[in-house]
Every structure is written in structure tokens, then in C-alpha cells.
Design a protein around this motif. Structure first.
Motif, PDB file in Angstrom:
ATOM      1  N   LYS A 230      51.585  46.449  49.338  1.00 48.78           N
ATOM      2  CA  LYS A 230      50.259  46.571  49.958  1.00 48.78           C
ATOM      3  C   LYS A 230      50.192  47.744  50.926  1.00 48.78           C
ATOM      4  CE  LYS A 230      48.163  41.995  49.758  1.00 48.78           C
ATOM      5  NZ  LYS A 230      47.516  40.943  50.572  1.00 48.78           N
ATOM      6  N   ARG A 237      45.829  54.968  48.602  1.00 50.96           N
ATOM      7  CA  ARG A 237      44.365  54.932  48.553  1.00 50.96           C
ATOM      8  C   ARG A 237      43.764  55.870  49.591  1.00 50.96           C
ATOM      9  NH1 ARG A 237      41.770  49.392  50.431  1.00 50.96           N
ATOM     10  NH2 ARG A 237      42.701  50.181  52.356  1.00 50.96           N
ATOM     11  N   THR A 242      39.902  55.715  46.006  1.00 52.88           N
ATOM     12  CA  THR A 242      39.946  54.593  45.062  1.00 52.88           C
ATOM     13  C   THR A 242      39.618  54.990  43.625  1.00 52.88           C
ATOM     14  OG1 THR A 242      37.646  54.057  45.592  1.00 52.88           O
ATOM     15  CG2 THR A 242      39.360  52.888  46.841  1.00 52.88           C
ATOM     16  N   ILE A 248      44.643  54.079  40.650  1.00 55.86           N
ATOM     17  CA  ILE A 248      44.250  52.975  39.751  1.00 55.86           C
ATOM     18  C   ILE A 248      45.440  52.534  38.905  1.00 55.86           C
ATOM     19  CG2 ILE A 248      42.806  52.365  37.768  1.00 55.86           C
ATOM     20  CD1 ILE A 248      40.648  54.233  39.002  1.00 55.86           C
ATOM     21  N   TRP A 251      47.910  50.633  41.226  1.00 60.68           N
ATOM     22  CA  TRP A 251      47.281  49.382  41.678  1.00 60.68           C
ATOM     23  C   TRP A 251      47.321  48.345  40.560  1.00 60.68           C
ATOM     24  CZ3 TRP A 251      42.301  47.131  40.452  1.00 60.68           C
ATOM     25  CH2 TRP A 251      41.971  46.039  41.277  1.00 60.68           C
ATOM     26  N   ASN A 252      46.992  48.762  39.342  1.00 59.72           N
ATOM     27  CA  ASN A 252      47.071  47.860  38.186  1.00 59.72           C
ATOM     28  C   ASN A 252      48.509  47.438  37.901  1.00 59.72           C
ATOM     29  OD1 ASN A 252      44.348  47.510  37.255  1.00 59.72           O
ATOM     30  ND2 ASN A 252      44.353  49.627  36.562  1.00 59.72           N
ATOM     31  N   LYS A 256      47.419  44.460  41.037  1.00 70.31           N
ATOM     32  CA  LYS A 256      46.064  44.472  41.570  1.00 70.31           C
ATOM     33  C   LYS A 256      45.916  43.664  42.861  1.00 70.31           C
ATOM     34  CE  LYS A 256      43.931  44.895  36.986  1.00 70.31           C
ATOM     35  NZ  LYS A 256      42.930  44.311  36.047  1.00 70.31           N
ATOM     36  N   ASN A 258      44.956  42.473  46.666  1.00 74.20           N
ATOM     37  CA  ASN A 258      43.826  42.671  47.578  1.00 74.20           C
ATOM     38  C   ASN A 258      44.332  43.465  48.774  1.00 74.20           C
ATOM     39  OD1 ASN A 258      41.715  42.543  49.385  1.00 74.20           O
ATOM     40  ND2 ASN A 258      41.291  40.379  49.068  1.00 74.20           N
TER      41      ASN A 258
END
Length: 261
Positions: A230, A237, A242, A248, A251-252, A256, A258
Motif C-alpha cells: 500500500k 500513484r 492513477t 494500473i 495495482w492489479n 487491487k 484500497n
């Protein structure tokens, strides 16, 4: 069975202040040519990072030839140390040399060259070059962790998974954690510099390797790994935005999470 492709950090494209006017001098021209060859290798590798095609291995081999060519040229230029110092590009030349050695897997040589560069750059107003060399310990550890994961992973016919041992996992984890600390320390003096994007990408790629190692060792380090994921995804980011394809992708790939909690 389709194997997961291990993505690695995008390569740094050098932006030293080495202009075409340097070609008036053969020695300085060699430094500029070495920078161009290194950049060509980096751009070839970057173009392959998120495409899974058969030609990728050939492209990466071609990138390695560019790094080797750059190293040859910059070593020749460094034989005239005083001329480089007079024109204030000695530190940049050493930095190019260290990065070429890093990309070619010559880790001991990269560390030695980087130490020499740091001594020279301490009294120069070249914070970007200095930061790259200060981060070299972390960059080397990142490459070593990636090399170990690739080397250690053995396909298990019974589980139909690639696996590593607990000791191998702990070695990769240790390299990753200490490498991130080294890069964070090196980046502290820099503000709004493109090199910070490179560092952010490098760190998240290291965490991706750690995450994959955790899966292959069947460990349960999720609490520690989750916080690290995180923190560094937020940093990525902030640097890239983003909408970035790189953000992306990671993050995937990292579940993913939060990032607002």
C-alpha cells in the motif's frame, strides 16, 4: 501450463547534460555516445515490459548488446579522467559506467564504480547523479532478488506450481526490504525530479517480486507485505497518476488494494 511472466522495473533513460557540442572532442563524444547507447538499450527493454511475445527475449538480448557497447565507450572515455573532470562530466561518465555494469549483472563492478562516483560527486552540484549512485546498493539488491527468484523457482508437477524454499524466500525478502530502504535514503534530497519516478517504479517492482516469492514459498507474510504494498503503490500513484498504465498494471497485479485506508 501458462507461466506468470515476472515483470521488472522500467529502465532509467539518462538525461545528463551532455550536448552534441561535445562531439567536437573525441573523449567527451564517447561519453555522449555511451549515454545514447545506454538509452537505446533502456528503451528497447521498456518496450517489452508489458508485452508477452516470443520476440521479447531477442529484444532483451539486443538491449544487452547496447549496454555492453555503452560500457566499452565510457570505459575508453574514462581513460582520460582529467579531461572529463575539466568539463565536469566525470561524475556522469562514472554513473553511466555503473548503470551499464548493473544492467549487465556485473554487480561487484557496479558497486565499486558507484563508490568512486560518490566520492567525486560529494563536492559537485549534481544531485541527480549523486542520488543514482547513492541508490546503487538498493538497485543491486533489487536485481539480485529478481535473479534469485528466477534461479530458485522449480516447477512442482504435483502442485502444478513454481515453488521456492523457506530459506530462499527469506533471502529474497531480506534483499527487497534493505534495497527499498537504500533507495528511499538516496531519494530524500531530491524534489520534483524525474528520477523519483524511476525509483518509485523500481521499488514497486521489487515488492512484486517479494509478493511472488511469498506465493511460491507458500508463506503467510500478508500483514507486513500488505502495508509495504500500500505504501509504495501510493508513492507510485503520486509520481505517475492513477491513469498511468504502469500504476494500473502493478495495482492489479498486487491485488487491487484500497489505497485510501
Amino acid at each position: 501450463m501458462k507461466k506468470k511472466i515476472i515483470q521488472y522495473a522500467l529502465k532509467l533513460v539518462l538525461l545528463f547534460v551532455i550536448t552534441l557540442s561535445f562531439f567536437a572532442c573525441q573523449t567527451l563524444g564517447l561519453v555522449a555516445e555511451a549515454q545514447d547507447d545506454f538509452n537505446a538499450g533502456a528503451e528497447i527493454e521498456n518496450a517489452t515490459k508489458f508485452s508477452q511475445v516470443e520476440e521479447n527475449n531477442v529484444r532483451i538480448e539486443f538491449a544487452s548488446t547496447k549496454y555492453a557497447l555503452a560500457l566499452s565507450k565510457v570505459e575508453k572515455a574514462l581513460s582520460e579522467k582529467n579531461k572529463l573532470k575539466k568539463n565536469k562530466v566525470y561524475g556522469s561518465a562514472l554513473t553511466i559506467k555503473a548503470l551499464c555494469e548493473l544492467e549487465l549483472g556485473l554487480y561487484d563492478e557496479a558497486e565499486k564504480t558507484s563508490e568512486e562516483a560518490k566520492v567525486h560527486l560529494m563536492n559537485m552540484n549534481q544531485p541527480r547523479d549523486l542520488a543514482i549512485n547513492e541508490s546503487m546498493e538498493g538497485l543491486i539488491k533489487a536485481k539480485m532478488a529478481y535473479d534469485l527468484l528466477t534461479k530458485f523457482s522449480i516447477y512442482n508437477e504435483e502442485t502444478t506450481k513454481n515453488e521456492i524454499t523457506d530459506d530462499q524466500y527469506e533471502e529474497i525478502k531480506s534483499l527487497t526490504k534493505s534495497g527499498i530502504i537504500a533507495i528511499d535514503t538516496a531519494s530524500k534530497p531530491l524534489i520534483n525530479d524525474d528520477i523519483l519516478k524511476y525509483f518509485a517504479i523500481y521499488k514497486i517492482s521489487m515488492i512484486d517480486v517479494w509478493s511472488l516469492a511469498e506465493q511460491r514459498a507458500n508463506k503467510n507474510d500478508l500483514s507486513e507485505l500488505k502495508d509495504t504494498i500500500k505504501k509504495n503503490l501510493r508513492g507510485l500513484r503520486d509520481e505517475l497518476g492513477t491513469e498511468s498504465k504502469i500504476f494500473i498494471y502493478y495495482w492489479n497485479d498486487l491485488g487491487k488494494p484500497n489505497l485510501d485506508t
